[in-house]
Scaffold this motif. Structure first.
Motif, PDB file in Angstrom:
ATOM      1  N   ASN A  41      -8.754  16.839   5.517  1.00 40.74           N
ATOM      2  CA  ASN A  41      -8.888  15.977   3.910  1.00 40.74           C
ATOM      3  C   ASN A  41      -7.222  15.031   4.341  1.00 40.74           C
ATOM      4  N   ALA A  42      -7.003  14.389   3.614  1.00 41.03           N
ATOM      5  CA  ALA A  42      -6.071  13.519   4.202  1.00 41.03           C
ATOM      6  C   ALA A  42      -5.205  13.664   3.567  1.00 41.03           C
ATOM      7  N   GLN A  77       3.724  10.583  -0.674  1.00 37.13           N
ATOM      8  CA  GLN A  77       2.411  10.729  -0.851  1.00 37.13           C
ATOM      9  C   GLN A  77       1.659   8.846  -1.977  1.00 37.13           C
ATOM     10  N   GLN A  78       1.972   9.095  -2.628  1.00 31.53           N
ATOM     11  CA  GLN A  78       1.689   7.747  -3.797  1.00 31.53           C
ATOM     12  C   GLN A  78       3.102   7.042  -4.097  1.00 31.53           C
ATOM     13  N   TYR A  86      -3.647  16.398   5.762  1.00 36.62           N
ATOM     14  CA  TYR A  86      -3.389  15.897   6.812  1.00 36.62           C
ATOM     15  C   TYR A  86      -1.471  15.118   6.693  1.00 36.62           C
ATOM     16  N   ILE A  87      -1.732  14.614   5.972  1.00 38.03           N
ATOM     17  CA  ILE A  87      -0.296  13.230   5.436  1.00 38.03           C
ATOM     18  C   ILE A  87       0.830  14.896   5.086  1.00 38.03           C
ATOM     19  N   SER A  88      -0.018  16.246   4.293  1.00 38.44           N
ATOM     20  CA  SER A  88       1.295  16.704   4.082  1.00 38.44           C
ATOM     21  C   SER A  88       1.705  17.526   5.403  1.00 38.44           C
ATOM     22  N   ARG A  89       1.467  17.758   6.259  1.00 44.71           N
ATOM     23  CA  ARG A  89       1.534  17.947   7.425  1.00 44.71           C
ATOM     24  C   ARG A  89       3.173  17.130   7.903  1.00 44.71           C
ATOM     25  N   PHE A  90       2.962  16.313   7.361  1.00 48.06           N
ATOM     26  CA  PHE A  90       4.245  15.102   7.603  1.00 48.06           C
ATOM     27  C   PHE A  90       5.382  15.260   6.688  1.00 48.06           C
ATOM     28  N   ASN A  91       6.067  15.805   5.703  1.00 48.17           N
ATOM     29  CA  ASN A  91       6.354  16.840   4.545  1.00 48.17           C
ATOM     30  C   ASN A  91       6.328  15.102   4.054  1.00 48.17           C
ATOM     31  N   PHE A  92       5.295  15.003   4.144  1.00 46.42           N
ATOM     32  CA  PHE A  92       4.965  14.314   2.396  1.00 46.42           C
ATOM     33  C   PHE A  92       4.480  15.140   1.750  1.00 46.42           C
ATOM     34  N   SER A  93       5.210  15.551   0.225  1.00 47.22           N
ATOM     35  CA  SER A  93       4.113  15.910  -0.467  1.00 47.22           C
ATOM     36  C   SER A  93       3.140  15.238  -1.506  1.00 47.22           C
ATOM     37  N   LYS A 137       1.029  -1.284   0.031  1.00 47.31           N
ATOM     38  CA  LYS A 137       0.221  -0.004   0.033  1.00 47.31           C
ATOM     39  C   LYS A 137       0.546   1.271   0.046  1.00 47.31           C
ATOM     40  N   THR A 138       0.212   2.238  -0.245  1.00 49.22           N
ATOM     41  CA  THR A 138       1.350   3.584  -0.415  1.00 49.22           C
ATOM     42  C   THR A 138       0.909   4.281   1.055  1.00 49.22           C
ATOM     43  N   ILE A 139       1.353   5.448   0.906  1.00 47.24           N
ATOM     44  CA  ILE A 139       1.585   5.960   1.980  1.00 47.24           C
ATOM     45  C   ILE A 139       0.098   6.182   2.463  1.00 47.24           C
ATOM     46  N   TYR A 140      -0.808   7.212   1.213  1.00 49.82           N
ATOM     47  CA  TYR A 140      -1.935   7.575   1.027  1.00 49.82           C
ATOM     48  C   TYR A 140      -2.987   6.694   1.484  1.00 49.82           C
TER      49      TYR A 140
END
Length: 227
Positions: free
Chosen positions: A209-210, A224-225, A213-220, A188-191
């Protein structure tokens, strides 16, 4: 599972004297052990083990100083030695500075625990009182409570801040198993791992928004994919 609770306490003048004695005795034992440990290594390149240091306190230091036997809980002195060796462990693993002598002008604190029978540390939520070894009935504001029948008190910590504020920290075991982390699917991807099939993640009572939210942890977006 272990849970920690922190409360504000308001000791009486008599209780403040007892706490001051405990702070001072624990600080003395800590500094004495630190000096002995450093001198032993400097002269003989030998490291005193923690158990051996505890024995030296019991069989050498306490017989010489009556006030260490009379005015303070024995387990509080054991915790002072434990704090010293944990400080060295953190230092050698790069998590902290090298332990230094404690000063009475710094934040004052000590730890203690119930005896083998489970007594010595008690809470009375109804009357707002906390009892620790050697000091009974300290007025305490219990803004959070735990089930005294199901939870077992493991440890208590008392601190005096420079501002003059007294706090008590209580560590309890509620008897429940600690939550386990779900295994991560490498396919599975990070997202997908964070959000699944939804566009939102639930944070308490809020929907966020998912991707935001994930971008807060420095995942562009592209990161995320990744799997």
């Amino acid at each position: 599972m272990l849970r920690a609770y922190k409360y504000r306490i308001y000791p009486t003048d008599e209780q403040k004297v007892m706490l001051a004695k405990t702070f001072g005795c624990c600080r003395y034992v800590y500094n004495w052990a630190l000096e002995m440990k450093e001198r032993e290594y400097r002269l003989n390149k030998n490291c005193i083990r923690q158990n051996d240091m505890q024995k030296r306190v019991v069989h050498k230091l306490k017989p010489e100083l009556e006030w260490l036997r009379k005015d303070v809980s024995a387990t509080a002195l054991e915790f002072a030695i434990d704090d010293l060796y944990k400080g060295y462990e953190n230092f050698f693993e790069g998590r902290a500075e090298k332990p230094t002598k404690r000063c009475k002008h710094d934040r004052q604190h000590y730890h203690d625990r119930p005896d083998k029978k489970g007594s010595g540390v008690k809470v009375n939520f109804k009357r707002g009182l906390l009892t620790v070894p050697k000091i009974k009935g300290i007025p305490c504001v219990f803004h959070r409570r735990f089930n005294t029948k199901e939870c077992k008190i493991k440890q208590v910590g008392i601190e005096l801040l420079k501002s003059g504020v007294y706090n008590a920290s209580i560590l309890v075991d509620d008897g429940k198993p600690a939550p386990t982390k779900a295994p991560i699917d490498p396919d599975k991807t990070i997202y997908e791992t964070v959000a699944g099939d939804s566009e939102y993640v639930h944070l308490g009572n809020r929907e966020v928004n998912a991707r935001a939210y994930i971008s807060r942890f420095n995942f562009s977006g592209a990161d995320q994919q990744k799997k």
